[in-house]
Motif scaffolding. Structure first.
Motif, PDB file in Angstrom:
ATOM      1  N   HIS A  68       0.833  -1.205   0.000  1.00  0.00           N
ATOM      2  CA  HIS A  68       0.000   0.000   0.000  1.00  0.00           C
ATOM      3  C   HIS A  68       0.869   1.256   0.000  1.00  0.00           C
ATOM      4  O   HIS A  68       0.626   2.181  -0.773  1.00  0.00           O
ATOM      5  CB  HIS A  68      -0.915  -0.017   1.228  1.00  0.00           C
ATOM      6  N   ARG A  69       1.894   1.279   0.831  1.00  0.00           N
ATOM      7  CA  ARG A  69       2.788   2.446   0.912  1.00  0.00           C
ATOM      8  C   ARG A  69       3.523   2.693  -0.410  1.00  0.00           C
ATOM      9  O   ARG A  69       3.745   3.825  -0.787  1.00  0.00           O
ATOM     10  CB  ARG A  69       3.806   2.263   2.035  1.00  0.00           C
ATOM     11  N   GLU A  70       3.910   1.631  -1.084  1.00  0.00           N
ATOM     12  CA  GLU A  70       4.671   1.754  -2.331  1.00  0.00           C
ATOM     13  C   GLU A  70       3.769   1.782  -3.562  1.00  0.00           C
ATOM     14  O   GLU A  70       4.251   2.036  -4.658  1.00  0.00           O
ATOM     15  CB  GLU A  70       5.676   0.606  -2.450  1.00  0.00           C
ATOM     16  N   ASN A  71       2.504   1.467  -3.387  1.00  0.00           N
ATOM     17  CA  ASN A  71       1.561   1.361  -4.502  1.00  0.00           C
ATOM     18  C   ASN A  71       2.088   0.397  -5.571  1.00  0.00           C
ATOM     19  O   ASN A  71       2.030   0.660  -6.776  1.00  0.00           O
ATOM     20  CB  ASN A  71       1.232   2.733  -5.104  1.00  0.00           C
ATOM     21  N   HIS A  72       2.610  -0.713  -5.093  1.00  0.00           N
ATOM     22  CA  HIS A  72       3.143  -1.765  -5.976  1.00  0.00           C
ATOM     23  C   HIS A  72       2.814  -3.090  -5.286  1.00  0.00           C
ATOM     24  O   HIS A  72       3.294  -3.352  -4.184  1.00  0.00           O
ATOM     25  CB  HIS A  72       4.651  -1.593  -6.168  1.00  0.00           C
ATOM     26  N   HIS A  73       2.006  -3.907  -5.916  1.00  0.00           N
ATOM     27  CA  HIS A  73       1.377  -5.030  -5.231  1.00  0.00           C
ATOM     28  C   HIS A  73       1.823  -6.378  -5.781  1.00  0.00           C
ATOM     29  O   HIS A  73       1.765  -6.596  -6.992  1.00  0.00           O
ATOM     30  CB  HIS A  73      -0.142  -4.890  -5.339  1.00  0.00           C
TER      31      HIS A  73
END
Length: 112
Positions: A68-73
């Motif tokens: 969520h913090r990096e917006n990379h899942h």
């Protein structure tokens, strides 16, 4: 060459279709900084083992927070006492630096 510390201090950047995939040489160099991650099918993946379901789910929630913090899942495969974490940049169907940044941050969760 970047170290794990360098990768964990970076932030993911938004990746659109115009982002260039990493070359095999770049992938090989970045993989050397990660412990136990494997490269296959345009992704990097690692299996994590835990003693019970509670520890597994705590890890999954921590990975979700990083994502969520990096917006990379990542793609996660969760079992009773294990979790497989798999990163690839879907927008380009290949690996980007974002995948390695997140993988390094996931590894840092267990460096206690």
């Amino acid at each position: 060459m970047e170290s794990v510390c360098d990768l964990t201090s970076k932030r993911c950047v938004p990746c659109e279709g115009g982002t260039h995939p990493l070359s095999q040489d770049e992938i090989d160099a970045l993989l050397k900084n990660l412990n136990g991650w494997m490269h296959a099918n345009h992704c990097i993946a690692k299996d994590f083992q835990f003693t019970d379901y509670y520890q597994t789910m705590a890890f999954v929630n921590a990975v979700a927070w990083i994502s969520h913090r990096e917006n990379h899942h990542p793609d996660l495969t969760v079992r009773y006492n294990q979790c497989r974490v798999e990163y690839c940049t879907h927008a380009i169907n290949a690996l980007s630096e974002n995948d390695f940044i997140c993988a390094a941050k996931v590894d840092a969760l267990l460096m206690i």
